[in-house]
Design a protein around this motif. Structure first.
Motif, short mmCIF file in Angstrom:
data_model
loop_
_atom_site.label_atom_id
_atom_site.label_comp_id
_atom_site.label_asym_id
_atom_site.label_seq_id
_atom_site.Cartn_x
_atom_site.Cartn_y
_atom_site.Cartn_z
N GLU A 17 0.83 -1.22 0.00
CA GLU A 17 0.00 0.00 0.00
C GLU A 17 0.86 1.26 0.00
OE1 GLU A 17 -3.03 2.56 -0.32
OE2 GLU A 17 -3.13 0.40 -0.62
N ILE A 39 -11.11 0.41 -5.82
CA ILE A 39 -11.78 -0.88 -5.87
C ILE A 39 -11.89 -1.47 -4.47
CG2 ILE A 39 -11.03 -1.42 -8.22
CD1 ILE A 39 -8.92 -3.29 -6.97
N ASP A 40 -12.83 -2.37 -4.29
CA ASP A 40 -12.95 -3.19 -3.09
C ASP A 40 -12.76 -4.64 -3.52
OD1 ASP A 40 -13.51 -1.20 -1.16
OD2 ASP A 40 -15.60 -1.14 -1.81
N VAL A 41 -11.88 -5.36 -2.83
CA VAL A 41 -11.64 -6.77 -3.13
C VAL A 41 -12.11 -7.59 -1.94
CG1 VAL A 41 -9.89 -8.49 -3.70
CG2 VAL A 41 -9.64 -6.16 -4.54
N THR A 42 -12.95 -8.58 -2.19
CA THR A 42 -13.40 -9.48 -1.15
C THR A 42 -13.13 -10.92 -1.57
OG1 THR A 42 -15.64 -9.46 -2.08
CG2 THR A 42 -15.22 -7.94 -0.27
N HIS A 43 -12.84 -11.74 -0.58
CA HIS A 43 -12.58 -13.17 -0.81
C HIS A 43 -13.58 -13.95 0.03
CE1 HIS A 43 -8.69 -12.05 -2.55
NE2 HIS A 43 -8.57 -11.22 -1.54
N THR A 48 -12.79 -14.68 -5.48
CA THR A 48 -12.36 -13.30 -5.31
C THR A 48 -13.28 -12.41 -6.11
OG1 THR A 48 -10.07 -14.00 -5.05
CG2 THR A 48 -10.45 -11.68 -5.62
N ARG A 49 -13.81 -11.38 -5.45
CA ARG A 49 -14.71 -10.44 -6.11
C ARG A 49 -14.07 -9.06 -6.08
NH1 ARG A 49 -20.89 -9.71 -6.39
NH2 ARG A 49 -21.06 -7.47 -6.70
N ILE A 50 -14.08 -8.38 -7.23
CA ILE A 50 -13.53 -7.03 -7.34
C ILE A 50 -14.65 -6.11 -7.77
CG2 ILE A 50 -11.86 -5.57 -8.51
CD1 ILE A 50 -10.19 -8.14 -8.95
N ASP A 51 -14.93 -5.10 -6.94
CA ASP A 51 -15.99 -4.14 -7.23
C ASP A 51 -15.39 -2.74 -7.32
OD1 ASP A 51 -18.47 -5.75 -7.06
OD2 ASP A 51 -17.79 -6.08 -5.01
N ARG A 53 -15.48 1.00 -6.60
CA ARG A 53 -16.12 1.76 -5.52
C ARG A 53 -17.00 2.87 -6.09
NH1 ARG A 53 -13.06 1.86 -0.28
NH2 ARG A 53 -14.07 3.87 -0.13
#
Length: 69
Positions: A17, A39-43, A48-51, A53
């Motif tokens: 970062e 972006i927001d990354v969730t697992h 893995t999902r990338i949205d 923002r």
């Protein structure tokens, strides 16, 4: 001897970062908000999902089209 990615990161003393922020604010006329997350990354369950923002200043898509249409 080969070095993996973590070895190189350790030598810089910077987190991923910190490197990202440093790179995005190094350009002439750059401001701190240039490095804000886009972006927001969730697992979850191995997926893995990338949205993108909603509050991102820069978003993908057609810049000539209103996204509300």
């Amino acid at each position: 001897m080969t070095m993996d990615r973590e070895d190189r990161a350790d030598r810089t003393g910077m987190t991923d970062e910190e490197k990202r922020r440093d790179q995005l604010t190094a350009a002439p006329n750059a401001v701190g908000s240039d490095a804000d997350p886009r972006i927001d990354v969730t697992h979850r369950d191995g997926v893995t999902r990338i949205d993108i923002r909603d509050d991102a200043d820069v978003r993908p898509g057609d810049p000539t089209r209103d996204p509300e249409e």
